[in-house]
Design an enzyme around this catalytic site. Structure first.
Site, PDB file in Angstrom:
ATOM      1  N   GLY A  40       0.678  -1.057   0.081  1.00 12.29           N
ATOM      2  CA  GLY A  40       0.009  -0.227  -0.008  1.00 12.29           C
ATOM      3  C   GLY A  40       0.839   1.446   0.052  1.00 12.29           C
ATOM      4  N   LYS A  51      11.395   7.422   4.671  1.00 12.42           N
ATOM      5  CA  LYS A  51      12.517   7.106   5.652  1.00 12.42           C
ATOM      6  C   LYS A  51      13.796   6.847   5.029  1.00 12.42           C
ATOM      7  CE  LYS A  51       9.511   8.472   7.418  1.00 12.42           C
ATOM      8  NZ  LYS A  51       8.367   8.753   7.280  1.00 12.42           N
ATOM      9  N   GLY A 181       2.240  20.255   7.767  1.00 13.27           N
ATOM     10  CA  GLY A 181       1.836  19.273   8.625  1.00 13.27           C
ATOM     11  C   GLY A 181       2.793  18.297   8.510  1.00 13.27           C
ATOM     12  N   ASP A 306      -6.597   3.640   6.958  1.00 19.68           N
ATOM     13  CA  ASP A 306      -6.923   4.920   6.484  1.00 19.68           C
ATOM     14  C   ASP A 306      -8.457   5.047   5.980  1.00 19.68           C
ATOM     15  OD1 ASP A 306      -4.377   5.539   6.892  1.00 19.68           O
ATOM     16  OD2 ASP A 306      -4.008   6.381   4.927  1.00 19.68           O
ATOM     17  N   HIS A 436      22.902   4.187  31.421  1.00 20.62           N
ATOM     18  CA  HIS A 436      23.721   5.491  31.219  1.00 20.62           C
ATOM     19  C   HIS A 436      24.989   5.268  30.412  1.00 20.62           C
ATOM     20  CE1 HIS A 436      25.324   9.447  31.947  1.00 20.62           C
ATOM     21  NE2 HIS A 436      26.301   8.700  32.335  1.00 20.62           N
TER      22      HIS A 436
HETATM   23  P1  NAD Z   1      -1.703  16.865   7.828  1.00 21.10           P
HETATM   24  O1  NAD Z   1      -3.017  16.864   8.579  1.00 21.10           O
HETATM   25  O2  NAD Z   1      -0.635  16.350   8.724  1.00 21.10           O
HETATM   26  O3  NAD Z   1      -1.427  18.359   7.599  1.00 21.10           O
HETATM   27  C1  NAD Z   1      -1.761  19.136   6.433  1.00 21.10           C
HETATM   28  C2  NAD Z   1      -1.564  20.647   7.006  1.00 21.10           C
HETATM   29  O4  NAD Z   1      -1.870  21.330   6.011  1.00 21.10           O
HETATM   30  C3  NAD Z   1      -2.223  21.282   8.071  1.00 21.10           C
HETATM   31  O5  NAD Z   1      -1.084  21.740   8.734  1.00 21.10           O
HETATM   32  C4  NAD Z   1      -3.006  22.254   7.517  1.00 21.10           C
HETATM   33  O6  NAD Z   1      -3.189  23.334   8.521  1.00 21.10           O
HETATM   34  C5  NAD Z   1      -2.351  22.781   6.135  1.00 21.10           C
HETATM   35  N1  NAD Z   1      -3.100  23.276   5.334  1.00 21.10           N
HETATM   36  C6  NAD Z   1      -4.299  22.663   4.810  1.00 21.10           C
HETATM   37  N2  NAD Z   1      -4.886  23.389   4.103  1.00 21.10           N
HETATM   38  C7  NAD Z   1      -4.027  24.482   3.574  1.00 21.10           C
HETATM   39  C8  NAD Z   1      -3.716  25.402   2.550  1.00 21.10           C
HETATM   40  N3  NAD Z   1      -4.664  25.737   1.629  1.00 21.10           N
HETATM   41  N4  NAD Z   1      -2.889  26.332   2.597  1.00 21.10           N
HETATM   42  C9  NAD Z   1      -1.661  25.892   3.437  1.00 21.10           C
HETATM   43  N5  NAD Z   1      -1.906  25.088   4.506  1.00 21.10           N
HETATM   44  C10 NAD Z   1      -2.756  24.151   4.500  1.00 21.10           C
HETATM   45  O7  NAD Z   1      -1.476  16.149   6.405  1.00 21.10           O
HETATM   46  P2  NAD Z   1      -0.295  15.713   5.524  1.00 21.10           P
HETATM   47  O8  NAD Z   1       1.123  16.250   6.074  1.00 21.10           O
HETATM   48  O9  NAD Z   1      -0.709  16.052   3.946  1.00 21.10           O
HETATM   49  O10 NAD Z   1      -0.309  14.028   5.968  1.00 21.10           O
HETATM   50  C11 NAD Z   1      -1.434  13.357   5.543  1.00 21.10           C
HETATM   51  C12 NAD Z   1      -1.745  12.358   6.418  1.00 21.10           C
HETATM   52  O11 NAD Z   1      -0.751  11.302   6.389  1.00 21.10           O
HETATM   53  C13 NAD Z   1      -1.622  12.677   7.897  1.00 21.10           C
HETATM   54  O12 NAD Z   1      -2.802  12.247   8.504  1.00 21.10           O
HETATM   55  C14 NAD Z   1      -0.442  12.068   8.491  1.00 21.10           C
HETATM   56  O13 NAD Z   1      -0.718  11.758   9.955  1.00 21.10           O
HETATM   57  C15 NAD Z   1      -0.097  10.920   7.365  1.00 21.10           C
HETATM   58  N6  NAD Z   1       1.291  10.695   7.568  1.00 21.10           N
HETATM   59  C16 NAD Z   1       1.770  10.305   8.764  1.00 21.10           C
HETATM   60  C17 NAD Z   1       3.317  10.342   8.570  1.00 21.10           C
HETATM   61  C18 NAD Z   1       3.912   9.817   9.985  1.00 21.10           C
HETATM   62  O14 NAD Z   1       3.300   9.420  10.823  1.00 21.10           O
HETATM   63  N7  NAD Z   1       5.346  10.129  10.282  1.00 21.10           N
HETATM   64  C19 NAD Z   1       4.076  10.435   7.476  1.00 21.10           C
HETATM   65  C20 NAD Z   1       3.503  10.992   6.337  1.00 21.10           C
HETATM   66  C21 NAD Z   1       1.873  11.063   6.272  1.00 21.10           C
END
Ligand code: NAD
Length: 462
Positions: A40, A51, A181, A306, A436
């Site tokens: 997936g 990563k 994000g 998801d 430690h």
């Molecule tokens: P996210 O929800 O983490 O972040 C999206 C961001 O975009 C938010 O901060 C939001 O405020 C901002 N945003 C939304 N619309 C906007 C706009 N028009 N202009 C500017 N900013 C805007 O989503 P993501 O980063 O796309 O990730 C998607 C999903 O995939 C998430 O739920 C995340 O948890 C998951 N994911 C997790 C990991 C991890 O756990 N390490 C890694 C990658 C993705």
């Protein structure tokens, strides 16, 4: 003539293949239908490839600090993007084959094609394989897709999603990332690390808006050192593309020109409309509605990962798959507290949290004491030249238990499992021995600080 199974799983990502293997381990006959590659989003265009690239960039950054570590290096150390991408592709291919082999070794029959539930207990497969499947239970694990915004729709060349960003043919000179994000922060670290001029445009007032404010502030400070420009409280009105570049038009009239625009504004649950209609599934927006047993509104149909829009995390999907698989094979299990599913962001520095954060405690009216410990006071972190960040352990004043842990720092994603054990604990910290010198000692320091007994904080500062 239909092929008969106890369980048919649609989707071969972490939720789907985990559910399929658990059902098979419980003695069920299982079919798994996957239209793209096994593993997936996580394995093919998410967790593992990102990563892999982050690891290359981390190594590059370490190597550039060779002088500081007392080493002499002749010539400059440069990224070879083609080799980085090749390494990433090889890692992904290895795991994809590994997961496929693992699924088969559990006696699960894989169908390569699109699976559509035509009725409860019936799945039609079309594509590379064509089949009519009948079963007692269906588990939907159909995943998610990047949110596409009409004002700046993906053209997959200049305006791209994280999937394309993980396989660009060359390092772009510049990139605007819309959304600060999880994906925005991780991809910014990859591209800034290899010399691309990166600008993050985030609509809200901090990076990682779901975390506490101090996390966003600390990350923005560290990102500045990496050369990443962070624009907060900033909305994108539109993106114009032409030639080999894009103009990102911001609310307020300003604009930024960049070679690539990565849109990372969230992901949306997916399930094909035919399956939803044929099964009469109740939906929550684009996500499939489920109860605590992961059962959908249709009897004998479960959904995980998801597609149910809960965590959007691979390990959240694993957890939901366990529950669905138990229930699909005669067990009786419910999902536990979702806040105990750890959250991990692999940026530089990393961010990890479990339980409630300070903002959630305030919203719930929980009176808290926050224990803090910085990495700069930890011998191993300083020796590794990775001393940015801190750990905060949150104690409920009312019942004295730990309710949450948030960490920012190198390798904190590896510490979060240990931090999870603190939640709800009433264990006497003095009795718990940490090795430690280890980075993990910062967990103990912050934990002690939450009770005002930190060993390395002078009395005047407690
Ligand atoms: P996210 O929800 O983490 O972040 C999206 C961001 O975009 C938010 O901060 C939001 O405020 C901002 N945003 C939304 N619309 C906007 C706009 N028009 N202009 C500017 N900013 C805007 O989503 P993501 O980063 O796309 O990730 C998607 C999903 O995939 C998430 O739920 C995340 O948890 C998951 N994911 C997790 C990991 C991890 O756990 N390490 C890694 C990658 C993705």
């Amino acid at each position: 003539m239909a092929d008969m199974f106890d369980v048919v799983v649609i989707g071969g990502g972490p939720g789907g293949y985990a559910a399929a293997i658990r059902c098979a381990q419980k003695g069920a006959s299982v079919a798994l239908v996957e239209k793209k590659a096994m593993g997936g989003t996580c394995l093919n265009v998410g967790c593992i490839p990102s990563k892999s690239l982050l690891a290359s960039v981390h190594f590059l950054t370490q190597a550039r600090h060779a002088n500081l570590m007392g080493l002499e290096v002749q010539g400059t150390i440069k990224p070879n993007w083609t080799k980085m991408i090749g390494r990433k592709d090889a890692i992904v291919a290895g795991f994809t084959q590994g997961v496929t082999g693992l699924v088969r070794s559990n006696g699960i029959k894989i169908f390569n094609g699109t699976g559509v539930a035509t009725a409860p207990g019936k799945v039609a497969v079309s594509g590379q394989d064509t089949a009519e499947l009948e079963c007692k239970t269906i588990i939907l694990a159909t995943g998610s897709e990047p949110i596409n915004i009409p004002a700046f729709p993906f053209d997959y060349k200049t305006i791209i999603s994280s999937a394309e960003a993980l396989s660009l043919p060359a390092i772009p000179a510049s990139m605007v990332i819309i959304g600060g994000g999880v994906i925005g922060c991780e991809m910014a670290c990859i591209y800034a690390g290899v010399g691309c001029k990166v600008t993050i445009v985030e609509a809200l007032s901090q990076l990682l808006p779901a975390d506490d404010e101090w996390v966003g502030t600390l990350l923005a400070r560290e990102f500045k050192k990496l050369g990443i420009t962070v624009m907060l409280d900033c909305k994108v009105n539109a993106v114009q593309t032409g030639g080999d570049q894009a103009t990102v038009e911001l609310e307020g009239g300003q604009s930024i020109v960049a070679e690539k625009v990565l849109v990372a504004v969230g992901r949306s649950a997916c399930c094909d409309d035919q399956t939803v209609g044929n099964l009469g599934l109740e939906m929550r927006g684009r996500a499939i509605a489920v109860d605590k047993t992961m059962q959908t509104s249709a009897a004998g149909v479960y959904a995980v990962g998801d597609a149910v829009g809960t965590t959007y995390l691979a390990h959240g999907a694993f957890q939901e798959a366990e529950v669905a698989a138990q229930n699909a094979t005669g067990g009786s299990q419910e999902m536990g507290d979702y806040s105990l599913i750890p959250r991990a962001v692999y940026s530089f520095p990393e961010v990890a949290s479990v339980g409630l954060n300070e903002r959630a405690c305030a919203a719930k009216g929980i009176d808290v004491v926050v224990g803090k410990a910085p990495f700069r006071s930890n011998g191993r972190s300083v020796a590794h030249n990775e001393a940015a960040g801190e750990i905060r352990v949150i104690r409920s004043r009312a019942d004295n238990t730990i309710v949450g842990v948030t960490m920012v720092g190198a390798t904190v994603t590896e510490l979060i499992a240990a931090a999870r054990a603190l939640i709800g604990s009433t264990e006497k910290i003095e009795d718990v021995c940490f090795a430690h010198p280890t980075v993990s000692e910062v967990v103990k320091e912050a934990w002690e600080d939450a009770y005002g007994i930190s060993l390395h904080v002078p009395p005047s500062k407690r």
